[in-house]
Each structure stands twice: as C-alpha cells, then as structure tokens.
Enzyme design. Structure first.
Site, PDB file in Angstrom:
ATOM      1  N   ASP A  28       6.778  14.431  -7.901  1.00 19.24           N
ATOM      2  CA  ASP A  28       6.983  13.785  -6.435  1.00 19.24           C
ATOM      3  C   ASP A  28       8.340  12.960  -6.698  1.00 19.24           C
ATOM      4  O   ASP A  28       8.023  11.570  -6.606  1.00 19.24           O
ATOM      5  CB  ASP A  28       5.808  12.517  -6.199  1.00 19.24           C
TER       6      ASP A  28
ATOM      7  N   GLN B 156       0.792  -1.262  -0.019  1.00 16.23           N
ATOM      8  CA  GLN B 156      -0.024  -0.171   0.075  1.00 16.23           C
ATOM      9  C   GLN B 156       0.890   1.319  -0.176  1.00 16.23           C
ATOM     10  O   GLN B 156       1.638   1.467   0.827  1.00 16.23           O
ATOM     11  CB  GLN B 156      -0.941  -0.129   1.324  1.00 16.23           C
TER      12      GLN B 156
ATOM     13  N   VAL C 262      -1.425  -1.543  -4.160  1.00 14.38           N
ATOM     14  CA  VAL C 262      -0.664  -1.936  -5.693  1.00 14.38           C
ATOM     15  C   VAL C 262      -0.853  -3.659  -5.717  1.00 14.38           C
ATOM     16  O   VAL C 262      -0.791  -4.024  -4.400  1.00 14.38           O
ATOM     17  CB  VAL C 262       0.735  -1.591  -5.739  1.00 14.38           C
TER      18      VAL C 262
END
Lengths: 269, 366
Positions: free
Chosen positions: A175, A17, A23
C-alpha cells in the site's frame, strides 16, 4: 475487557482514524510519566510516547471474517516491520503487539507525511470551503519543506532508496502511497529520514512481479493525489534503480508490463 | 495547491428549458431516457424506459444476440419513452448515446439508432462515457456533492473521486468485475437470470448461514476477484456440497448453495467496502456514492452505510431505476456537457469498447 491492552487504550489520546485502524498516542507506563523527574536519564525511552494502532472491530464485516483478518494483519504487520528493521530499512520500531485485541504499539515518529509536504492536502473541496480567500495564500505559500532543509527532489531520492532497501529484503509494502511515508523532523539524534509506515498489507515475495506492482501502486497514488507531480515519480524510480543494481532490469521490464495491463482493463465494459 | 480558491460551478443556468434523450445499450439492457433541465435549475425526468435481454439459466449474454435484441427493441422502447414524456423528437435539443465502454456489437447498434435519429431530425449528437453517466445520475438523484464513488457493475469495479475536472480512478479490479464474478457464480449453481443473476444471488445469500473461508485479495486500493470465484466454484466440488439442500443452521457439516452465495457476498463486499474506506481516508472525504448494477444490492448498501457511519459520513445509493444501466443517465451526463458547448460531430460519432472514466474532461464541474 480489563486486559492491560484495553487499559492502555483507555489512557491513550486519539489522533486520527486511518483506513482500517484508529491511531492513538500513549505512554506504555503512564504511572512513570507522572514521576518522570525521579527517573534516571537512561530510562528516557520509557518516557517517550508510543503510537498505538488499534484495528477496531469493523461492524460491516462478518465477525468471523473480521477476527481472522485482524489477527492475521496485526501479526503480519509486526513481522514485516521486524524484517525491515533487520535489513536497515527506516521503519518505526516495535514497542508492543497484541494480535487478539488488534493492537500494535510503534515508535513515535515526529514529522510530516510526504503527501502533506507535497501539498496534496488541499485537494478536498470541503477543506477549501473553510478557508477564506484572503488569508489562504499566506498559509499555503509557506513552504513546509524549508523547515526540514530538504528539496522535493531529495525526498523523491529518499523514497526511491528506502523502497529499494525494502524490496532487496523481499518485503512488499502492498500500500505504497505518499500518506504512508513520513519525513522525520530534523532533530537529533536521527536527523532527516524518510520513514515508511503502515505495513498493514505487507507480505514477503521474491517475485519481480510483486515488486513492480508495488511501484505501480505508488505511481498511481502519485498521479491521483499530486496531478502535477508525475515527473517526480521519475526521480523516485531513478533513485530506486541506483540502489537496486542488477535486479532493476527485471523489475523495470515487469513494471512496463503491469502498466500496460493496468491500462488494458479499460476494455471491459 | 497554492492559492486555490473555491470555484463556482462553470455551468450557467439555462436561459430556456433544455430537453435531451439518452440511448444506452452497452450491455444487455437497452435503455431510453428523456430529461429536462429547466431555467430555474430544476431537473425533470420525463421518461425512463428499459428493456432487458434475459438469457436462460446457466447462460450469459453473447454480444451478437444482445445486439440483435437491441435492434429489435430500439424503436418500441424509444416510442414508449416519447409517449411517456408526451413530446416528439422535434422538441429535443440533443441526442445522447453511449460511446463506451461496453460490448462492441450492442454499442454499435445503439449508436446507429442515435445517428439515424440525428440525421432524420437534424439534432446534434453527444457521445457519453457510460461510467460518467452513472456518476452524474447518482449525484443528481442523491444530491451528493463531492463523494467518493464506488462504481460496481457487471463490467466495471472502480473507486473514483473527482479532482480538477476529471474523475480519477483510485482503485479498480485487477481482473474481473464484481458483477461478472457474481453472475458467473449464479450460472455455476444454475440460478435464474430473471430479473438479474445478482439479484437472485442476493436473495439466496439471505438464507445462507455458514461463512466459508475464501481468499481475501486487496492490493492497495485495488481488488482481485477471479481467485475468489474459482475458490467458490471449488466448493461446489466439495464432498460436503449439497446442491438441493437449504441451510438450516444446525450442526450438520454440509455446504449449501445459499452458504456459498452468502460467503461470496460477505467476502467480496467486505473487500469493496475496505478499498472504498481506504480511498475515503486517503482523500479525506466523508461522502460515498454507490452506482452501477451491483449498487442496488441491499447488503452492499448496508455494509457501506455501517462503514460510512463509523467514519462520521453518509452513504448515498439509488434504487434499481437509476443503479442499473438506464437511458436517463446518458441523457443527464450528455445534456450537462451539451450545455457546456460539447457536441460529437457526425464523422466522430463512433463508439469504443475501451473508454476509461478518467479520459473524460468534466467541464461542468468546478
């Protein structure tokens, strides 16, 4: 709920997670998987696993806000990845998109994150607790980089040039951290590659400012996760500079500005 | 890190009880706290007194007036704290004061009080970083071991995690602080500053029904809030805006101040929870601690709790006594560093408006 996407999710194996999504590893055609021996060799790509990124409903967010954000982010991520692919940036290929359900299916990449390879994983105190004093040394001393046949410096160079390729295509990752970069395992056909992942916050911009902020975010991630690796970021920048050519000048100037501005925030109390 | 072993805390148990006073005045709250660290590791809060400078609705607090407020109330508040703790200034081991960050004038007036007391009673001074004070108090009260810290107040918005004797800042605001954003909006719609503008926003938001679209600006682990404030303010110029109506939840197409408070809180807090979650995922931590004035907002605590639960972790939060600026947190962080042998020499007992959380050497943690 009985959409093909939810059926696919049910058949998938959870992996982790992340910050905003779960995922999974899944097969687009689970039924074919079973009878794979009957398939022709040219159909091997449908037997490959895919990675499902499922942006599940966040209970803490207002439902309206959540739906809009999820939809926009799945579509935005897919768009950014496609643009990267078109410009030859190493990113995972797209296998499926379902924006309403919040599911994005991507190419499965075999490898390790840069964060792991730089040894940034042992920072957590909880992890230390589980390790015994004696056997811990051996586990850590085995350099994971050897298996990949690359040096730390090679990785930094690859990071710099991948980001430069992406920025030349006017894509801002949004990011950049060492957890969002995977070094592909050196197995044929593609060999060792640095793959950028997680375009969840990516957007398009031509501004030097945005590119500089992107680099600044990475610089901060380096210094906060790998306290001793600050000089490594310098080699990321030098590779970036080489690849960017004449655009580097304005970005570098802007990066200095952003760094100053970042520090200036210490004045607020 | 190769060969890293879990280290023991370098902080030894004290051989006798230690008592410290903490003086805090970096913003509009003047706080005095007295804390005792016992030889068996117990920590007793002997007094925690606060006086807040409250301005009329629509006005913020100016440095000069705030400093004057602190000067006027310093002696009363200190005496009050001493009386509650039933000790005299002679019993103290050290005097802790806020070195920064904060507003210059109020910081200076409180530091002056600390220096005077130090000279009068010949007690050592300990300058404390305000943010570290918040974190240490939060850890002490909640018992959180190694949490990701969300520090949200009128002047600061930071996501912090501990690493190698330093509180590293993972994410922060790129422009204004979240408390500043809420307080300024409270001024726009003329909410009272008593007890706090943020508190009144919270109460109004509970009555809000309609979520209006606002920008959602996260950049990596950072957030940008100034644009959201502008957009929310812009709604007050909208022709659907009715300043004197309350939300009823019917189909009428109007915007009330309650709706705006609600939308502002939902959007801004969702962003904060998101960057905290991002930091938690990045570090692999399951604990989260909320400190700072905005940290007593129950909606923020609730949202953070839901997020932490989804990740299989917990949220730690404190109530207004320890969330909002107070003297006890300065005493706690100051006494921890004093027990590690740290003192601020008289000639260096200055204060500074710029004092980042990651500049402090956290000697008392492994």
């Amino acid at each position: 709920m009985e959409s093909p996407t939810s059926r696919l999710l049910e058949s998938a194996t959870p992996i982790s997670q992340g910050a905003e999504a779960k995922v999974f590893r899944a097969y687009l055609h689970p039924s074919l998987q079973r009878s794979s021996s009957e398939l022709q060799s040219n159909a091997s790509d449908i037997r490959e696993p895919i990675l499902l990124k499922y942006r599940f409903h966040k209970q803490y967010r207002h439902p309206t806000l959540d739906t809009t954000l999820t939809k926009a982010r799945v579509a935005g991520e897919a768009r950014a990845i496609i643009k990267c692919l078109r410009h030859g940036v190493n990113v995972p290929g797209i296998r499926m998109v379902d924006a309403t359900e919040g599911v994005l299916g991507l190419e499965w990449i075999d490898g390790k994150t840069v964060r792991f390879l730089l040894g940034g994983g042992a920072e957590d105190e909880d992890e230390d607790e589980t390790l015994e004093e004696g056997d811990e040394g051996q586990v850590v001393k085995e350099d994971p980089l050897k298996e990949y046949g690359v040096s730390q410096d090679d990785i930094m160079g690859m990071i710099g040039s991948e980001i430069a390729k992406m920025h030349s295509a006017d894509i801002i990752h949004g990011d950049l951290t060492t957890s969002n970069m995977i070094v592909r395992h050196p197995t044929p056909p593609k060999g060792v590659q640095l793959v950028l992942i997680d375009f969840g916050l990516a957007y398009t911009s031509t501004l030097a400012e945005d590119k500089a902020v992107d680099l600044y975010v990475l610089e901060r991630a380096f210094s906060s996760t790998h306290p001793a690796s600050e000089p490594l970021f310098a080699s990321v920048l030098s590779a970036y500079k080489e690849k960017m050519g004449k655009d580097w000048l304005s970005i570098s100037k802007r990066l200095d500005d952003v760094r100053l501005r970042g520090r200036k925030r210490s004045m607020v109390g | 890190m190769p060969g890293k072993v879990r280290k023991r805390s370098p902080l030894q148990l004290p051989e006798r009880p230690y008592i410290a006073i903490g003086l805090e005045g970096s913003a509009n709250k003047l706080g005095v706290g007295i804390i005792e660290h016992g030889p068996d590791g117990t920590i007793t809060i002997m007094a925690n007194v606060r006086h807040t400078y409250i301005t009329p609705p629509g006005e913020g607090f100016l440095p000069r007036d705030t400093a004057q407020h602190h000067r006027e109330w310093a002696l009363t508040v200190i005496n009050d704290a001493l009386k509650k703790a039933a000790i005299s200034l002679h019993d103290l081991d050290c005097i802790c004061y806020t070195k920064g960050p904060g507003m210059g004038a109020p910081l200076v007036s409180v530091a002056l009080v600390a220096r005077t007391l130090s000279l009068l009673y010949s007690k050592p001074l300990v300058g404390v970083n305000h943010c570290v004070g918040h974190i240490e108090m939060g850890r002490q009260i909640t018992g959180a071991q190694n949490p990701v810290v969300l520090y949200v107040s009128g002047g600061n918005t930071q996501v912090i995690a501990y690493s190698q004797q330093c509180y590293r800042i993972f994410g922060e605001t790129l422009d204004i602080a979240v408390g500043n954003c809420l307080d300024r909006f409270a001024r726009v719609i003329n909410l009272s500053n008593d007890p706090a503008p943020g508190y009144n926003i919270e109460q109004e938001a509970k009555k809000g029904k309609r979520l209006l679209p606002l920008p959602y600006a996260t950049k990596g682990m950072d957030v940008s809030l100034s644009g959201i404030l502008t957009s929310t303010e812009a709604y007050t110029m909208d022709k659907r805006f009715r300043p004197n109506r309350t939300s009823k939840g019917d189909d009428e197409d109007i915007i009330t101040p309650q709706d705006l408070c609600f939308s502002l809180q939902e959007t801004v807090f969702a962003m904060l929870v998101e960057i905290t979650e991002r930091a938690m995922a990045h570090i692999g931590s399951k604990e989260v601690l909320i400190v700072g004035g905005v940290g007593c907002n129950e909606r923020l605590q609730e949202m953070m709790g839901v997020m932490a639960k989804e990740r299989g972790g917990h949220v730690f939060a404190t109530d207004e006594r320890y969330c909002i600026d107070n003297g006890i947190m300065i005493a706690q962080a100051g006494l921890l560093s004093y027990r590690m042998g740290f003192q601020t020499p008289f000639s260096k007992s200055t204060c500074t408006q710029r004092f980042r959380t990651d500049e402090v050497h956290v000697a008392w943690r492994a």
